[in-house]
Design a protein around this motif. Structure first.
Motif, mmCIF file in Angstrom:
data_model
loop_
_atom_site.group_PDB
_atom_site.id
_atom_site.type_symbol
_atom_site.label_atom_id
_atom_site.label_comp_id
_atom_site.label_asym_id
_atom_site.label_seq_id
_atom_site.Cartn_x
_atom_site.Cartn_y
_atom_site.Cartn_z
ATOM 1 N N THR A 1 11.629 -6.098 -2.731
ATOM 2 C CA THR A 1 11.923 -6.071 -1.307
ATOM 3 C C THR A 1 13.284 -5.446 -1.018
ATOM 4 O O THR A 1 13.426 -4.623 -0.100
ATOM 5 C CB THR A 1 11.883 -7.489 -0.721
ATOM 6 O OG1 THR A 1 10.592 -8.048 -0.937
ATOM 7 C CG2 THR A 1 12.163 -7.466 0.777
ATOM 8 N N ALA A 2 14.278 -5.805 -1.805
ATOM 9 C CA ALA A 2 15.619 -5.252 -1.593
ATOM 10 C C ALA A 2 15.618 -3.742 -1.813
ATOM 11 O O ALA A 2 16.292 -2.995 -1.092
ATOM 12 C CB ALA A 2 16.622 -5.933 -2.524
ATOM 13 N N ALA B 1 10.032 6.915 5.804
ATOM 14 C CA ALA B 1 10.265 6.866 4.358
ATOM 15 C C ALA B 1 9.463 5.756 3.693
ATOM 16 O O ALA B 1 8.938 5.926 2.581
ATOM 17 C CB ALA B 1 11.758 6.667 4.078
ATOM 18 N N LEU B 2 9.342 4.619 4.350
ATOM 19 C CA LEU B 2 8.582 3.505 3.789
ATOM 20 C C LEU B 2 7.099 3.843 3.662
ATOM 21 O O LEU B 2 6.452 3.494 2.661
ATOM 22 C CB LEU B 2 8.766 2.260 4.648
ATOM 23 C CG LEU B 2 10.114 1.554 4.514
ATOM 24 C CD1 LEU B 2 10.352 0.615 5.682
ATOM 25 C CD2 LEU B 2 10.201 0.806 3.185
ATOM 26 N N THR C 1 -0.411 -2.873 -4.935
ATOM 27 C CA THR C 1 -0.931 -2.932 -3.564
ATOM 28 C C THR C 1 -0.198 -3.956 -2.702
ATOM 29 O O THR C 1 -0.062 -3.766 -1.492
ATOM 30 C CB THR C 1 -2.429 -3.255 -3.578
ATOM 31 O OG1 THR C 1 -2.646 -4.483 -4.288
ATOM 32 C CG2 THR C 1 -3.220 -2.129 -4.249
ATOM 33 N N ILE C 2 0.268 -5.037 -3.318
ATOM 34 C CA ILE C 2 1.024 -6.038 -2.550
ATOM 35 C C ILE C 2 2.344 -5.458 -2.065
ATOM 36 O O ILE C 2 2.728 -5.605 -0.904
ATOM 37 C CB ILE C 2 1.252 -7.303 -3.396
ATOM 38 C CG1 ILE C 2 -0.082 -7.996 -3.692
ATOM 39 C CG2 ILE C 2 2.216 -8.256 -2.680
ATOM 40 C CD1 ILE C 2 0.031 -9.193 -4.595
ATOM 41 N N LEU C 3 3.043 -4.776 -2.984
ATOM 42 C CA LEU C 3 4.319 -4.158 -2.615
ATOM 43 C C LEU C 3 4.107 -3.042 -1.592
ATOM 44 O O LEU C 3 4.888 -2.905 -0.641
ATOM 45 C CB LEU C 3 4.997 -3.609 -3.866
ATOM 46 C CG LEU C 3 6.469 -3.218 -3.728
ATOM 47 C CD1 LEU C 3 7.316 -4.413 -3.326
ATOM 48 C CD2 LEU C 3 6.971 -2.611 -5.029
ATOM 49 N N THR D 1 4.363 -3.083 6.140
ATOM 50 C CA THR D 1 4.747 -4.073 7.149
ATOM 51 C C THR D 1 6.169 -3.829 7.630
ATOM 52 O O THR D 1 6.464 -3.901 8.832
ATOM 53 C CB THR D 1 4.624 -5.491 6.569
ATOM 54 O OG1 THR D 1 3.259 -5.735 6.203
ATOM 55 C CG2 THR D 1 5.052 -6.536 7.589
ATOM 56 N N LEU D 2 7.072 -3.531 6.696
ATOM 57 C CA LEU D 2 8.443 -3.200 7.077
ATOM 58 C C LEU D 2 8.474 -1.944 7.944
ATOM 59 O O LEU D 2 9.250 -1.851 8.901
ATOM 60 C CB LEU D 2 9.298 -2.984 5.822
ATOM 61 C CG LEU D 2 9.586 -4.215 4.959
ATOM 62 C CD1 LEU D 2 10.315 -3.804 3.688
ATOM 63 C CD2 LEU D 2 10.406 -5.233 5.731
#
Length: 218
Positions: free
Chosen positions: A105-106, A142-143, A153-155, A161-162
């Motif tokens: 996440t970071a 970019a995300l 797939t989770i990441l 979502t971000l």
């Protein structure tokens, strides 16, 4: 031969004519940095190549330009628009993050800011625009691009979502006319994001949405 992204070509066609070549050069730089990271198997080698680019970009205003087409274009088309070599050199930071750390996440947050945010903010500076929403749109862009290449797939879902959060904030209110090329780029990424998370709007609705943005800034 480098293929031309038709979506990006369309979006950049929305920019004022005098700025298009400079924006294309700026995004070509991002493409080159992306290629370094995506083609690198040994992180140390990738870091060395990014360091070369960081130093070359930093020296653009004080030393002869290397015989490298992207750097030549940056010197003639981007620096003349009031962008410093050091601000361009900072664009390597986001890509280096992907070589230095496991993606979590970071990492996603830092990559979004240091790649997409910086890129769109530099582009906005070239266009004479100061608007925080443009950086947020770049982070979302970019995300989505990163999520496209993640095998986890989770990441990837978390990255999307971000991106949604950033797009929601970026598209509140009317965009300045000069920045709508960047808005169109972000909208194209947003369409892809919606398609991955739920259901994509059809081609007709996408075109209509892009036209609304181009004409009215929403």
């Amino acid at each position: 031969m480098t293929s031309i992204d038709p979506g990006r070509a369309l979006a950049l066609s929305y920019a004022p004519p005098a700025t298009r070549a400079g924006l294309e050069a700026l995004f070509a730089l991002d493409d080159r940095l992306a290629t370094i990271v995506r083609s690198t198997r040994e992180p140390m080698v990738g870091q060395m190549r990014l360091t070369w680019w960081h130093e070359a970009l930093t020296r653009l205003q004080t030393a002869p330009v290397p015989q490298e087409p992207v750097l030549q274009s940056i010197k003639s088309l981007v620096l003349t628009a009031g962008v410093s070599g050091s601000s361009l050199a900072a664009m390597t930071d986001g890509w280096e993050i992907l070589l230095q750390a496991e993606i979590d996440t970071a990492t996603l947050e830092a990559f979004a800011i240091d790649r997409g945010g910086r890129l769109f903010e530099v582009a906005a500076r070239m266009l004479g625009i100061d608007d925080r929403r443009i950086g947020l749109a770049g982070e979302g862009w970019a995300l989505v691009d990163l999520a496209r290449g993640l095998t986890d797939t989770i990441l990837a879902g978390h990255a999307r979502t971000l991106a949604t959060t950033r797009f929601d904030a970026a598209f509140r209110g009317r965009w300045p006319r000069a920045a709508r090329s960047l808005g169109a780029l972000a909208l194209l990424a947003r369409f892809e994001n919606v398609a991955a998370l739920s259901q994509s709007p059809g081609p007709t609705r996408r075109i209509a949405r892009l036209m609304l943005h181009r004409l009215a800034g929403y």
